[in-house]
Design a protein around this motif. Structure first.
Motif: not given
Length: 343
Positions: A68-86
């Motif tokens: 539960n400390m991990l999240m798989a993403v569609n390339g690191a870029t998806e993570a950046f957009y999710l974080i910014a959206q959050c």
């Protein structure tokens, strides 16, 4: 994509003999991975796991952390957009020059933006924004932030969440991953890419690791099935066989040093210091776009025009170290360009 990226070889009809524009590990192609994916080809007959659960379990075991400390993403870029959206409608500081997608993701999600130059970054830096974005090692400069300095920044800024992009951590021996700090600080998100170090950019795979409360908060915005079945299979295989496929850091460092030593002898260019296998070149004369067009049209060589990095201009290009033969192609081409610019 508001700012654009460097590896635009798809735009050119001619063959590219050497692609210096991408930071992907040039020796990372794996026949064993190809055979593994062919063996598991039938995985595309069904929907993939909604959150790439089997990949996360392999990853958690490898990193010795809870799933539960991990999240798989569609390339690191998806993570950046999710974080910014959050963290939409808040504020961000971005350490520049750096990867353009941090800024793009923040602007789309209405962040108030501040910028600080990498040269001014230290453990004494002061931040008063909700998020702080740092690429470590940095793209395109090859600069690094030591873990002890990051530790101090996290401690001194408990109200700011630090997003640390470690996409190029396997391309340097000057620092190691700061994952250990996750257990100490709840205001740290580390984003990891498997595309650069394992040479699978077309599969789009990465992950983020953070305190479980932060992961849960970001996961609220994540769509299901963003990591496809073959990427999941590739991820599991690569993590389990990483010793065989990760870049040999000592070899990369040695190759980069030899490469930059030869480039430094060419009149009209200045090699910027780096802690990685990629680096900036400052042009004392000429224009980065003109040089890029010259190299692709005359020699089939692609470089990264670095002028669209915030904080840089048309005097900069970025180059990644390739093998000795391809490195020599660029050396020879730049020598010819240098002579043309001194006539």
């Amino acid at each position: 994509m508001l700012q654009g990226h460097g590896d635009d070889g798809y735009k050119y009809k001619q063959d590219i003999k050497a692609n210096f524009s991408t930071n992907v590990w040039y020796g990372g192609y794996s026949e064993a991975l190809k055979r593994h994916l062919i063996k598991n080809w039938n995985a595309i007959d069904s929907y993939p796991e909604a959150s790439a659960e089997s990949f996360i379990h392999v990853l958690a075991k490898d990193l010795d952390v809870e799933t539960n400390m991990l999240m798989a993403v569609n390339g690191a870029t998806e993570a950046f957009y999710l974080i910014a959206q959050c963290y939409g409608n808040t504020s961000s500081t971005i350490v520049v020059p750096t990867f353009s997608e941090y800024e793009d993701a923040c602007r789309i999600n209405k962040h108030k933006l501040d910028f600080i130059n990498w040269k001014d970054l230290s453990s004494f830096s002061n931040f008063d924004t909700d998020l702080v974005w740092i690429c470590n090692p940095n793209n395109p400069t090859g600069d690094i932030l030591l873990q002890k300095d990051l530790d101090i920044l996290l401690q001194n800024h408990p109200n700011s969440v630090f997003v640390i992009d470690e996409a190029y951590i396997d391309f340097t021996d000057a620092i190691s991953s700061s994952i250990d700090l996750i257990k100490k600080h709840q205001n740290l998100i580390i984003v990891k890419s498997l595309t650069k170090n394992f040479a699978i950019p077309g599969l789009r795979l990465g992950y983020l690791i953070a305190d479980k409360a932060l992961v849960q908060k970001i996961e609220f915005y994540k769509a299901p099935w963003t990591v496809n079945s073959l990427a999941i299979e590739a991820g599991k295989y690569l993590i389990q066989h990483k010793a065989d496929v990760l870049p040999p850091v000592k070899h990369c460092k040695s190759s980069a040093e030899k490469f930059t030593e030869k480039l430094a002898k060419i009149s009209g260019i200045k090699i910027q210091p780096t802690k990685t296998s990629y680096f900036l070149i400052e042009l004392e004369k000429g224009d980065s776009t003109e040089l890029k067009n010259y190299l692709i049209s005359e020699f089939g060589i692609l470089i990264r025009d670095a002028k669209n990095f915030r904080g840089l201009n048309s005097s900069y290009i970025r180059v990644a170290t390739l093998n000795q033969e391809k490195n020599q192609l660029l050396i020879d081409a730049l020598q010819k360009w240098s002579k043309l610019n001194t006539l």
